[in-house]
Design an enzyme around this catalytic site. Structure first.
Site, PDB file in Angstrom:
ATOM      1  N   ASN A 183     158.038  37.398 -27.131  1.00 35.58           N
ATOM      2  CA  ASN A 183     157.023  36.329 -27.209  1.00 35.58           C
ATOM      3  C   ASN A 183     156.470  35.978 -25.833  1.00 35.58           C
ATOM      4  O   ASN A 183     155.698  35.036 -25.691  1.00 35.58           O
ATOM      5  CB  ASN A 183     157.606  35.082 -27.868  1.00 35.58           C
ATOM      6  CG  ASN A 183     158.461  34.281 -26.919  1.00 35.58           C
ATOM      7  OD1 ASN A 183     159.189  34.861 -26.113  1.00 35.58           O
ATOM      8  ND2 ASN A 183     158.376  32.972 -26.996  1.00 35.58           N
ATOM      9  N   GLY A 234     162.989  35.867 -41.568  1.00 32.26           N
ATOM     10  CA  GLY A 234     161.796  36.350 -40.872  1.00 32.26           C
ATOM     11  C   GLY A 234     162.076  36.490 -39.381  1.00 32.26           C
ATOM     12  O   GLY A 234     163.231  36.540 -38.941  1.00 32.26           O
ATOM     13  N   ALA A 241     161.651  34.385 -36.817  1.00 34.28           N
ATOM     14  CA  ALA A 241     162.348  33.276 -36.160  1.00 34.28           C
ATOM     15  C   ALA A 241     163.840  33.339 -36.466  1.00 34.28           C
ATOM     16  O   ALA A 241     164.683  33.092 -35.602  1.00 34.28           O
ATOM     17  CB  ALA A 241     161.759  31.943 -36.618  1.00 34.28           C
ATOM     18  N   SER A 267     148.202  24.921 -32.129  1.00 36.05           N
ATOM     19  CA  SER A 267     149.135  25.153 -31.019  1.00 36.05           C
ATOM     20  C   SER A 267     149.122  24.044 -29.965  1.00 36.05           C
ATOM     21  O   SER A 267     148.075  23.543 -29.568  1.00 36.05           O
ATOM     22  CB  SER A 267     148.797  26.471 -30.331  1.00 36.05           C
ATOM     23  OG  SER A 267     149.610  26.616 -29.191  1.00 36.05           O
ATOM     24  N   ASP A 271     161.821  32.293 -26.947  1.00 38.60           N
ATOM     25  CA  ASP A 271     162.251  31.484 -28.098  1.00 38.60           C
ATOM     26  C   ASP A 271     163.772  31.372 -28.088  1.00 38.60           C
ATOM     27  O   ASP A 271     164.327  30.321 -28.427  1.00 38.60           O
ATOM     28  CB  ASP A 271     161.828  32.142 -29.426  1.00 38.60           C
ATOM     29  CG  ASP A 271     160.337  32.014 -29.681  1.00 38.60           C
ATOM     30  OD1 ASP A 271     159.724  31.072 -29.135  1.00 38.60           O
ATOM     31  OD2 ASP A 271     159.797  32.853 -30.418  1.00 38.60           O
ATOM     32  N   LYS A 296     154.555  39.597 -32.360  1.00 34.74           N
ATOM     33  CA  LYS A 296     155.749  39.667 -31.512  1.00 34.74           C
ATOM     34  C   LYS A 296     156.393  41.060 -31.513  1.00 34.74           C
ATOM     35  O   LYS A 296     156.980  41.474 -30.523  1.00 34.74           O
ATOM     36  CB  LYS A 296     156.773  38.604 -31.924  1.00 34.74           C
ATOM     37  CG  LYS A 296     156.268  37.174 -31.666  1.00 34.74           C
ATOM     38  CD  LYS A 296     157.334  36.125 -31.934  1.00 34.74           C
ATOM     39  CE  LYS A 296     156.725  34.727 -31.862  1.00 34.74           C
ATOM     40  NZ  LYS A 296     157.722  33.663 -31.984  1.00 34.74           N
TER      41      LYS A 296
END
Ligand SMILES: Nc1ncnc2c1ncn2[C@@H]1O[C@H](COP(=O)(O)OP(=O)(O)O)[C@@H](O)[C@H]1O
Ligand SMILES: O=C(O)C1=C[C@@H](OP(=O)(O)O)[C@@H](O)[C@H](O)C1
Ligand SMILES: [Mg+2]
Length: 419
Positions: A77, A118, A120, A13, A92, A56
């Site tokens: 998120n 998915g 995202a 990250s 996001d 999430k």
């Protein structure tokens, strides 16, 4: 924990660094095992957090209040604790929006191919719908409401935007590509959420077809900026966002030097790396180390073909790493596949030196036996076609170094002196 990121595995990250760049040094990374996440949200011992895979949806369920976009994205998120009440947002979505806006793309009434289904992809879909676009899910397996990649061009020849929300192409799976772009002729923009490598195969193809494109770094930075704004109830000036993004790009991007033998790639490249605080990779040195032989020895034992095979392997390896200055050998352009390998994480700079100033014979540079003029005559147009930037290096090393920094848009008054 006051501020930070929670998720199951956070090794890669960049969030701590980005939040630090925004002025929050209290932001930490906290890996939470799956059997502890409910307890984490129940105790509510945090001020503001970001949430990543696989929590999430857990965060969405744990919040007392969530934004409309987070509901549509079915994911939270970013959670802020306001006096014990948890407020959830999906920043996001702001990152996706910012990437489209920055590219000047209006998706209203347009077909947008969203690759993947998915978490995202759901966020991307929510954003496209909120903008009045028509998202179409492209998925590698037959599934309800989805289109197979190989059918997408035939069914949606009008597609204007492609957004990859799958992990295809992400390091180390760099050879994967979720959709072939060659069947489309109305694409205005290709967006890949992946940012490692900076250019996936999908983006490299977009580039070679002349289609504007971007990776996931702007989204990554923007989601962090929005989170910071929510945590502290402030507004971050756009200039700060751009600065944080530019710093990240500068740190990760490779600067790849190409050009004729003895134009100065190895000498200037080493100094450039020192000046910019990047690591330095000389492909010739990598090749020699891997072979345990000098370059003239490799040419003698394996001929040019053997050397070129080794050179491509060295380019593949170096191209996967980030934050380096890479000095190539003069013949890197002999194999077209080397271009994508180096472009993955790199910007390519042709160091162009006056032939009169270059070495025309040298026992350590076996290719020069073919004759400098014919070699350079053949190669110069290829250097030009590969180059993102071209810099003339006809003066001193220091002058060349400064010219390269200027071309890269970097400050030139650093510690670039001595020698
Ligand atoms: N402006 C300059 N930039 C780089 N090298 C220079 C410059 N001026 C003179 N030189 C000399 O030219 C030679 C360049 O060789 P090298 O760095 O091995 O080039 P390459 O790696 O491109 O073959 C070195 O001997 C270096 O000292
Ligand atoms: O021009 C070439 O084909 C070559 C250039 C050399 O690197 P430099 O450009 O650093 O001399 C080295 O890779 C090898 O001798 C082949
Ligand atoms: Mg060299």
């Amino acid at each position: 924990m006051e501020y930070g990121l929670i998720g199951e595995h956070l090794g890669h990250s960049f969030s701590k660094q980005i939040h630090s760049g925004l002025g929050n040094d209290r932001y930490i990374l906290r890996e939470v095992p799956r059997d502890r996440v409910d307890e984490f949200f129940e105790t509510r011992e945090f001020s503001g957090i970001n949430v990543t895979i696989p929590y999430k949806k857990t965060a969405l369920a744990a919040c007392d209040e969530v934004s409309d976009l987070a509901k549509r994205a079915q994911a939270v998120n970013c959670v802020v604790n306001r006096g014990g009440r948890l407020y959830g947002e999906n920043t996001d979505c702001a990152g996706i929006l910012a990437t489209l806006e920055h590219a000047g793309i209006d998706v209203r009434d347009k077909t947008v191919l969203v690759l993947g289904r998915g978490g995202a992809a759901t966020a991307v879909q929510a954003v496209i719908e909120s903008l009045g676009g028509r998202p179409v899910t492209v998925y590698r397996k037959q599934a309800e409401g989805c289109v197979l990649p190989e059918q997408a061009a035939r069914m949606y020849p009008d597609a204007a935007v492609v957004i990859n929300a799958t992990p295809a192409g992400m390091h180390p799976d760099v050879e994967s590509q979720a959709l072939d772009l060659s069947g489309f002729d109305q694409l205005e923009f290709v967006f890949d959420l992946v940012y490692n490598p900076l250019k996936t195969r999908l983006l490299l193809q977009a580039g070679s077809l002349g289609i504007p494109h971007d990776n996931g770094l702007r989204m990554l930075v923007t989601q962090a900026v929005r989170a910071h704004e929510i945590f502290f109830d402030v507004q971050v000036p756009d200039a700060i966002t751009e600065q944080v993004l530019a710093d990240l790009v500068r740190q990760r991007r490779n600067i790849v030097l190409i050009g004729m033998s003895s134009c100065g790639k190895s000498t200037l490249g080493k100094r450039l790396a020192q000046t910019l605080g990047l690591s330095f990779t000389d492909l010739d040195a990598e090749i020699e180390a891997a072979a345990g032989l000098s370059i003239p020895e490799i040419f003698r034992q394996e001929q040019e073909a053997g050397f070129r095979r080794r050179e491509t392997e060295a380019a593949r390896q170096a191209g996967l790493d980030t934050g380096q200055v890479i000095a190539c050998g003069g013949g890197i352009i002999e194999r077209p596949e080397n271009l994508d390998l180096l472009h993955r994480n790199g910007i390519i700079l042709w160091l162009k030196r006056d032939p009169a100033l270059m070495v025309h014979e040298d026992a350590d540079r076996p290719m020069l036996k073919q004759g400098f003029d014919s070699l350079y005559g053949r190669r110069a147009p290829v250097y030009a076609s590969w180059a993102d930037l071209t810099v003339t290096n006809d003066g001193s090393l220091q002058e060349g170094l400064e010219a390269v920094c200027r071309a890269l848009g970097l400050q030139v008054d650093g510690p670039a002196s001595s020698g």
